[in-house]
Enzyme design. Sequence first.
Site, PDB file in Angstrom:
ATOM      1  N   ASP A   7       0.879  -1.170   0.000  1.00 17.63           N
ATOM      2  CA  ASP A   7       0.000   0.000   0.000  1.00 17.63           C
ATOM      3  C   ASP A   7       0.920   1.225   0.000  1.00 17.63           C
ATOM      4  OD1 ASP A   7      -2.144   1.761   0.273  1.00 17.63           O
ATOM      5  OD2 ASP A   7      -2.412   1.406   2.414  1.00 17.63           O
ATOM      6  N   TYR A  39      -0.541   8.186  -2.924  1.00 17.85           N
ATOM      7  CA  TYR A  39      -0.549   7.918  -4.360  1.00 17.85           C
ATOM      8  C   TYR A  39      -1.710   8.657  -5.050  1.00 17.85           C
ATOM      9  CZ  TYR A  39       2.824   4.012  -4.162  1.00 17.85           C
ATOM     10  OH  TYR A  39       3.939   3.239  -4.030  1.00 17.85           O
ATOM     11  N   GLY A  40      -2.738   8.947  -4.260  1.00 20.53           N
ATOM     12  CA  GLY A  40      -4.000   9.480  -4.803  1.00 20.53           C
ATOM     13  C   GLY A  40      -3.843  10.682  -5.715  1.00 20.53           C
ATOM     14  N   CYS A  70      -4.132  -1.301  -2.002  1.00 17.78           N
ATOM     15  CA  CYS A  70      -4.149   0.149  -2.184  1.00 17.78           C
ATOM     16  C   CYS A  70      -5.082   0.428  -3.343  1.00 17.78           C
ATOM     17  CB  CYS A  70      -2.738   0.633  -2.511  1.00 17.78           C
ATOM     18  SG  CYS A  70      -2.640   2.330  -3.102  1.00 17.78           S
ATOM     19  N   THR A  72      -5.593   3.140  -5.182  1.00 24.03           N
ATOM     20  CA  THR A  72      -5.038   3.863  -6.322  1.00 24.03           C
ATOM     21  C   THR A  72      -4.158   2.933  -7.151  1.00 24.03           C
ATOM     22  OG1 THR A  72      -4.989   5.802  -4.911  1.00 24.03           O
ATOM     23  CG2 THR A  72      -3.828   5.960  -6.993  1.00 24.03           C
ATOM     24  N   GLU A 147      -6.175   7.370  11.742  1.00 24.03           N
ATOM     25  CA  GLU A 147      -4.761   7.475  12.124  1.00 24.03           C
ATOM     26  C   GLU A 147      -4.579   8.135  13.489  1.00 24.03           C
ATOM     27  OE1 GLU A 147      -2.077   8.756   9.083  1.00 24.03           O
ATOM     28  OE2 GLU A 147      -2.381   6.822   8.099  1.00 24.03           O
ATOM     29  N   CYS A 179     -11.695   2.003   1.089  1.00 25.13           N
ATOM     30  CA  CYS A 179     -10.353   2.493   1.409  1.00 25.13           C
ATOM     31  C   CYS A 179      -9.839   1.580   2.500  1.00 25.13           C
ATOM     32  CB  CYS A 179     -10.407   3.941   1.897  1.00 25.13           C
ATOM     33  SG  CYS A 179      -8.892   4.511   2.700  1.00 25.13           S
ATOM     34  N   HIS A 181      -8.102   1.984   5.017  1.00 25.57           N
ATOM     35  CA  HIS A 181      -8.144   2.464   6.404  1.00 25.57           C
ATOM     36  C   HIS A 181      -9.514   2.235   7.058  1.00 25.57           C
ATOM     37  CE1 HIS A 181      -4.386   4.802   5.878  1.00 25.57           C
ATOM     38  NE2 HIS A 181      -4.379   4.918   7.180  1.00 25.57           N
TER      39      HIS A 181
END
Lengths: 261, 261
Positions: A7, A39-40, A70, A72, A147, A179, A181
């Site tokens: 990721d 990366y987005g 990931c 993206t 996070e 996503c 996360h």
Amino acid sequence: MKIGVFDSGVGGLTVLSAMAKAFPSVEFLYVGDTARLPYGNKSTTTVRKYSEEIMDFLIGKKVDAIVIACNTASSQVRESQWKGIPTYNVIGPGAATAVKLTKTKRVGVLGTRTTIATESYSKAIKSIDSSIDVFSQSCPLLVPLAEEGWVNDPIADLVIQRYVKPLLDQNIDTLILGCTHYPLLKDAIQRLCGYEIRLVDSGLAIAQEIGTLVNGAAKAPAKSNQPLIHFFATDLSPHTQNIAEKILDPMKVVEFTEIKL
Amino acid sequence: MKIGVFDSGVGGLTVLSAMAKAFPSVEFLYVGDTARLPYGNKSTTTVRKYSEEIMDFLIGKKVDAIVIACNTASSQVRESQWKGIPTYNVIGPGAATAVKLTKTKRVGVLGTRTTIATESYSKAIKSIDSSIDVFSQSCPLLVPLAEEGWVNDPIADLVIQRYVKPLLDQNIDTLILGCTHYPLLKDAIQRLCGYEIRLVDSGLAIAQEIGTLVNGAAKAPAKSNQPLIHFFATDLSPHTQNIAEKILDPMKVVEFTEIKL
């Protein structure tokens, strides 16, 4: 058996975690490209190049399969194998699971701004069943909330409520956590959506899909409850290490290593 | 007179906005390095290289001064001039203003995780007056909140309250908004800290510092209330353009241009 997972950051560890619970005797090698995240907002060519570098690194470590955890990168690496090694991305299994689960044919997707803008899930779902209506919502606050560790928290509840309301207003019956996360916020999302909404967690979807590959030896009962997890990051800060440990808890990482790609 | 302003993204527009209000007859050239943001997690060498590329671009456009409206870049470009053109960074004026304002010698700093980890403000304040105590708080949710436009909002209030409480518990009397996005949340931050806390907005601090440079002609009444603002970005998405317009409102951008550096 060794599975490589990568990721742009640590979010993909939720996918690794789901797989490690399903297959505790597999050895996992995780790469977080923390020096170059996110990366987005990068060009498709750049994301493709970074992904290839990571896949080459994992192949150098003799993995038997690669999981692109990931969104993206998943949209730029669509092959089912890379240099002879089977590869899996998060979008396909997530979309397929949602198609199986929905009864009303109304599916919601939560994702980062880029994932929603590129319509990856929407396109993947419609390519399986074009009669399904897909409703999307970008949720830029969910990654920082996860996070911060504010996951069972009145602030998280208010933010989630605001993001899911427009989707619930569309009478969806299935919601993709688009996503890596978001599984960290799964309990709160389920509670605020109501328990009749089916949530799709890409990690679990991949664990199911990869089950056919993980055969014989690897499916045998593990010698310990502790799967072997190696963590590689392109920038290994204490913050990265902390979040990684929180996401994997109670599983432990046997090795944290900073790498150059 | 032409002033160049740059940041990794759009946050530095709050600095430009403060300067444009103070000096409406100055022409402003803004560069947002949106293709390569965020700078916060990149190596110091890389941040320095990117900053030099942007400063060279601005000098090519014949600016008379350069304002580094980015905390991370500010910590890597400490010179007071670049190739003969005066340069200003956000940290120096912000720290100096806080030192002037504090009576109790207890100063708080809100910033991104990187700004707080590198202790830029803390070091700058202590180099002026080592008897001042500095208390810092990293606030990863504030940038996405500001970018969502959730600025006068119960969610923003709860988040800000949680971030400022540990600083207020330390009896600070002055609080530095140590990220160029935070002035967008200034009203809420002031309300939740209480009106006896003095907020330091780097944009205003720079506008004051640069006042000595902007003399004669430029200080003369502007021909219109509309300063000339050119916006250059390394990745010009509709999202970038929208936020830029929101931050500058009611001022308008005369030109949006994507550039390669």
